[in-house]
Design a protein around this motif. Structure first.
Motif, short mmCIF file in Angstrom:
data_model
loop_
_atom_site.label_atom_id
_atom_site.label_comp_id
_atom_site.label_asym_id
_atom_site.label_seq_id
_atom_site.Cartn_x
_atom_site.Cartn_y
_atom_site.Cartn_z
N GLY A 185 0.81 -1.21 0.00
CA GLY A 185 0.00 0.00 0.00
C GLY A 185 0.85 1.26 0.00
O GLY A 185 0.45 2.29 -0.56
N THR A 186 2.01 1.20 0.63
CA THR A 186 2.93 2.34 0.63
C THR A 186 3.30 2.71 -0.80
O THR A 186 3.26 3.88 -1.20
N ALA A 187 3.65 1.70 -1.60
CA ALA A 187 4.06 1.96 -2.97
C ALA A 187 2.87 2.36 -3.85
O ALA A 187 3.01 3.18 -4.77
N THR A 188 1.71 1.79 -3.58
CA THR A 188 0.52 2.17 -4.34
C THR A 188 0.22 3.65 -4.13
O THR A 188 -0.13 4.38 -5.08
N LEU A 189 0.33 4.12 -2.90
CA LEU A 189 0.16 5.54 -2.61
C LEU A 189 1.16 6.37 -3.40
O LEU A 189 0.81 7.40 -3.99
N MET A 190 2.41 5.95 -3.43
CA MET A 190 3.45 6.65 -4.18
C MET A 190 3.06 6.77 -5.65
O MET A 190 3.12 7.86 -6.24
N VAL A 191 2.65 5.67 -6.25
CA VAL A 191 2.33 5.66 -7.68
C VAL A 191 1.12 6.53 -7.98
O VAL A 191 1.14 7.39 -8.88
N LEU A 192 0.05 6.35 -7.22
CA LEU A 192 -1.18 7.11 -7.50
C LEU A 192 -0.98 8.60 -7.29
O LEU A 192 -1.49 9.42 -8.07
N SER A 193 -0.24 8.98 -6.26
CA SER A 193 -0.04 10.41 -6.01
C SER A 193 0.76 11.05 -7.14
O SER A 193 0.47 12.19 -7.55
N GLN A 194 1.75 10.34 -7.65
CA GLN A 194 2.53 10.88 -8.76
C GLN A 194 1.71 10.94 -10.05
O GLN A 194 1.83 11.89 -10.83
N MET A 195 0.86 9.94 -10.28
CA MET A 195 -0.01 9.95 -11.46
C MET A 195 -0.95 11.15 -11.42
O MET A 195 -1.21 11.79 -12.43
N MET A 196 -1.48 11.45 -10.24
CA MET A 196 -2.39 12.58 -10.10
C MET A 196 -1.69 13.90 -10.40
O MET A 196 -2.28 14.81 -10.97
#
Length: 346
Positions: free
Chosen positions: A184-195
């Motif tokens: 979940g830590t990495a998923t947050l990283m990816v989604l925040s950067q995509m946004m």
């Protein structure tokens, strides 16, 4: 504005983001050792020893048995989906912030429960979403996503200060971040950067970042551990991971990067779980002074202002770094982006 914000404006992150401290459990059978709490199955991706300590303290105060089931966030979500017709868990705590919980709302795997102490919270307090609008989760602590660095290998001046700094050629083969397919830590990283970047630029960024990495472990805490061991110079993770390691004598420190996610880490009742009343009591406990003190002792930023964290971070020092998170976009794209990682990033 409700009493939550009057506390928030005068209390730093070390004080937390909650308006009141815990009292008696608001529901469920038993309490303080009276009554039969029963077995509570506790799903969590957070530090196993800390989660075990939370369970043991609950048992000491309220009786019953807390069965801690540890796995990565996305592994736990997949497990709850597989168990949907016959739920085995009672409480899900933690997942690298609110995003996996938001994505889980429409999956029908988490139920609604708001403890008495969170009833007066606004959904969004001071720009931070602290509970779900339909009561599907409540925050129990605050997380800051950033960079851990090994102080014997990297000076504070040369440590990366922005996400783009991670792409500097000098970090080639010296970075670790966790696998979004599991963490979940990495998923947050990816989604925040995509946004922030848009998807095309976002995927380009992560392909470059993956080329910088010497390993992409499944565990959200893996990169911080690698930095502490000297296996990486820089690791992407949450603030408490770095400060916990530093307190143990590891040569690490933490950078809050410019424009980064700052958000609560929630807890939810599992929809249709075998012991809902016991689960509610466990959630009450996590927000109580006793539960919050355990989190604080593990360098998490508590949401209860009566509990002081050991972390050096304060609201004043990090709030300017917070990036807006488009929750609607997350709900629409969480699974798709996470699955596309498996094919786009080699």
């Amino acid at each position: 504005m409700k009493k939550f914000l009057s506390v928030l404006t005068s209390v730093a992150l070390a004080g937390g983001l909650m308006a009141g401290c815990a009292g008696e459990s608001s529901s469920g059978t038993g309490g303080n050792g009276d009554g039969d709490v029963g077995r509570i199955t506790f799903y969590s991706p957070e530090t196993p020893d800390m989660t075990k300590e939370l369970g043991q303290k609950f048992e000491e105060l309220h009786g019953g048995t807390v069965d801690v089931q540890y796995a990565g966030t996305n592994v736990l979500v997949n497990r709850m989906m597989a168990e949907k017709d016959n739920p085995q868990g009672d409480v899900w705590y933690g997942g690298g912030g609110i995003l996996p919980f938001e994505a889980a709302v429409d999956k029908g795997i988490i139920g609604a429960y708001v403890p008495d102490m969170a009833q007066d919270w606004d959904v969004v307090e001071n720009g931070i979403k602290v509970k779900h609008q339909d009561g599907k989760y409540v925050g129990v602590e605050v997380f800051v996503l950033g960079f851990t660095y090994n102080t014997e290998l990297v000076s504070e001046d040369e440590a990366p200060k922005t996400w783009d700094d991670l792409l500097d050629p000098k970090w080639k083969g010296k970075i670790q971040f966790s696998n979004p397919a599991a963490s979940g830590t990495a998923t947050l990283m990816v989604l925040s950067q995509m946004m922030q970047r848009g998807e095309d630029e976002g995927w380009e960024f992560f392909q470059k970042l993956a080329d910088q990495a010497n390993s992409i472990p499944d565990s959200g805490s893996g990169p911080t551990k690698a930095v502490a061991m000297g296996e990486a110079h820089i690791g992407i993770g949450f603030d408490f991971m770095a400060y916990e390691a530093k307190a143990k004598g590891e040569t690490v420190d933490f950078i809050v990067p410019d424009k980064t996610p700052i958000l609560v880490n929630p807890v939810s009742i599992v929809e249709g779980g075998p012991n809902p009343e016991g689960g509610k009591k466990l959630i009450d406990f996590l927000l109580s002074k006793e539960g919050q003190q355990i989190l604080a002792d593990w360098y998490h930023i508590p949401i209860n202002p009566d509990v002081e964290s050991k972390t050096p971070l304060t609201l004043e020092s990090v709030k300017a770094h917070a990036v807006d998170l488009d929750i609607d976009w997350v709900n629409e794209n969480y699974d798709r982006v996470r699955n596309e990682w498996k094919t786009k990033i080699k």
